[in-house]
Design a protein around this motif. Structure first.
Motif, short mmCIF file in Angstrom:
data_model
loop_
_atom_site.label_atom_id
_atom_site.label_comp_id
_atom_site.label_asym_id
_atom_site.label_seq_id
_atom_site.Cartn_x
_atom_site.Cartn_y
_atom_site.Cartn_z
N ALA A 118 0.86 -1.08 -0.08
CA ALA A 118 0.02 0.14 -0.14
C ALA A 118 0.84 1.08 -0.09
N MET A 119 0.34 2.48 -0.53
CA MET A 119 0.99 3.65 -0.58
C MET A 119 0.04 4.71 0.04
N TRP A 120 0.75 5.52 0.85
CA TRP A 120 0.19 6.91 1.59
C TRP A 120 1.02 8.01 1.68
N GLU A 121 0.41 8.99 1.74
CA GLU A 121 1.43 10.15 2.17
C GLU A 121 1.04 10.69 3.46
N GLY A 122 2.07 11.48 4.01
CA GLY A 122 1.80 12.09 5.35
C GLY A 122 2.81 13.07 5.50
N GLY A 123 2.75 14.43 6.15
CA GLY A 123 3.82 15.27 6.50
C GLY A 123 4.75 15.42 5.32
N GLY A 124 4.03 15.70 4.22
CA GLY A 124 5.04 15.98 2.96
C GLY A 124 5.69 14.78 2.38
N GLN A 125 5.68 13.58 3.01
CA GLN A 125 6.43 12.57 2.54
C GLN A 125 5.62 11.12 1.80
N GLN A 126 6.33 10.37 1.28
CA GLN A 126 5.51 9.17 0.63
C GLN A 126 5.93 8.09 1.08
N PHE A 127 5.10 7.05 1.41
CA PHE A 127 5.47 5.75 2.19
C PHE A 127 4.93 4.79 1.37
N ILE A 128 5.25 3.67 1.62
CA ILE A 128 4.54 2.43 1.05
C ILE A 128 4.78 1.55 2.23
N GLY A 129 3.96 0.46 2.42
CA GLY A 129 3.92 -0.41 3.54
C GLY A 129 3.20 -1.65 3.14
N ARG A 130 3.33 -2.76 4.13
CA ARG A 130 2.87 -3.93 4.09
C ARG A 130 2.42 -4.42 5.55
N GLU A 131 1.59 -5.15 5.63
CA GLU A 131 1.01 -5.70 6.78
C GLU A 131 1.08 -7.25 6.57
#
Length: 461
Positions: A118-131
């Motif tokens: 998954a991808m998301w943005e927060g605080g002007g940054q971009q992230f990808i993650g996995r659970e």
């Protein structure tokens, strides 16, 4: 209407557009390849971190190991500032958190991430993650592992690559336009020379020609065509000038005769018979002028394609015998015989063909020596009909044969004295035969002159 864009500018713009299009395609392919490479690296990085966490959880087999799990996780992720980690037990309680603020609020509240990466943005940054869910060996209960990875540096790099690509493509398009303009300008130099030569052409300067040596193959045909056009223009102007001079020369004699005879008649009072004689003489000159004008009008019609086409089948032998009867008195007066042989049929206008043959026969009678014979022969040659008119007499010089069908041309002063013709008969004959799809030629050797008329047979005309 505004001025149209030059061909050089069009080629330069086209060259620039094609270059830019090609570079854009290359840039898009390259950008997507780099982006796919980074996604692969990030996925590999996440998989490696999850494998590490799974290994630490599998080694937590004692209460002491469980108590030291947070410390071991801290030690494992020392220097990994881009990693965010959140571990929950099966009841949803957080048992470990590392930079949890990077996760979205829904995941912090306990909601699971969508399947896959998954991808998301927060605080002007971009992230990808996995659970992922791993079992805890000590308790046998599952542990939810939520892992996030900061990929902002990759996104910034891709943005820089795209920006530089666009600047590079724009610069390359400008350079391509300049190079295209230079290449087109050099390549179209022959066309500019064509324009310059055409601008220099005047009625007095029709001898200008384009150089074919340095012309490229694509332009060489145009250069050859234009040189041919200039050649035909020069010849046409030359013929027009000669024609005008010939008309003036031919009309000068009858007009001069008319003026002289009229002046003499008016110089003193004369009787009725004398005036009648002057008028009769003037009538002869008028008739000569009228014939000349009629012949010139006929030639003008042939040049404009206004002669009637083939409308009937003509038996050449019948026309030749009719003309022999017509010229029989003249031939007898000159002591000349006329002999005819052969027959053939052609498709054409009977009166015009009779006029063409009449001109040849009349010309032969004027120049045939007394006591000789004019021979007219009609024969088949392949799919054509050949009518020949031969007469013994003075040999025509080779340099005069090429011009014998020109208007007002006579083969020499000695032949001019044989008659009062204006020199249009053979030109008319050539025009009539050409209008019927044929050709007329002449040869003169050893005191024998022969005119050859070649026409299609009746089935081919």
């Amino acid at each position: 209407m505004g001025r149209s864009v030059s061909l050089t500018a069009r080629l330069a713009l086209l060259f620039a557009a094609l270059t830019a299009s090609l570079l854009i395609v290359v840039g898009v392919v390259l950008g997507r390849a780099v982006e796919a490479h980074f996604r692969e690296l990030d996925a590999h990085e996440i998989a490696g971190k999850l494998s590490l966490i799974e290994n630490l959880l599998q080694r937590t087999t004692t209460a002491q190991a469980l108590a030291t799990l947070p410390q071991r996780l801290d030690d494992a992720f020392v220097g990994h500032a881009m990693v965010a980690l959140l571990l929950r037990d099966d009841e949803g309680s957080v048992i470990y958190a590392l930079q949890a603020a990077h996760f979205p609020a829904a995941q912090l509240a306990g909601e699971m991430l969508p399947a896959g990466v998954a991808m998301w943005e927060g605080g002007g940054q971009q992230f990808i993650g996995r659970e992922a869910v791993f079992p805890m060996p000590l308790s046998g209960r599952p542990v939810r592992v939520l892992l996030g990875l900061d990929i902002s540096h990759h996104a910034r790099f891709l943005d820089q690559v795209r920006t530089r690509l666009w600047f590079g493509i724009s610069g390359a398009a400008v350079i391509a336009a300049l190079l295209g303009w230079f290449a087109a300008h050099k390549g179209l130099a022959p066309l500019r020379r064509v324009t310059a030569t055409a601008q220099r052409l005047t009625a007095e300067r029709l001898d200008e020609r384009l150089s074919e040596d340095d012309a490229p193959s694509e332009v060489r045909e145009l250069v050859e065509a234009l040189n041919g056009l200039f050649e035909r223009l020069e010849q046409s102007f030359q013929r027009l000038a000669e024609f005008s001079a010939d008309i003036a020369h031919e009309l000068r004699t009858p007009v001069s005769n008319l003026m002289t005879q009229t002046e003499v008649a008016l110089s003193r009072a004369r009787g009725t018979d004398e005036y009648r004689e002057v008028l009769a003489s003037n009538l002869e000159e008028y008739e000569r002028i009228a014939r000349m004008v009629s012949d010139m009008l006929f030639l003008a019609q042939t040049e404009n394609g206004k002669l009637p086409g083939a409308v009937e089948t003509v038996q050449l032998a019948d026309e030749v015998h009719a003309l022999i009867e017509f010229y029989d008195a003249l031939a007898e007066e000159k002591g000349v015989r006329i002999a005819a042989s052969g027959d053939a049929r052609v498709r054409g206008d009977r009166l015009m063909l009779r006029r063409a043959i009449s001109n040849l026969l009349s010309n032969a009678l004027r120049h045939t020596s007394q006591g000789c014979t004019v021979d007219i022969d009609i024969a088949h040659a392949d799919d054509e009909v050949v009518l020949s008119v031969s007469n013994p007499g003075d040999t025509i010089a080779p340099d005069q044969l090429a011009r014998i069908f020109e208007r007002f041309h006579r083969a020499g002063p000695d032949r001019h004295r044989h008659g009062e013709g204006a020199g249009l008969g053979l030109a008319i004959t050539r025009s009539i035969i050409a209008a019927h799809g044929g050709r007329v030629t002449v040869k003169s050797d050893a005191g024998l002159t022969t005119f050859l008329v070649t026409l299609p047979v009746a089935g081919r005309a």
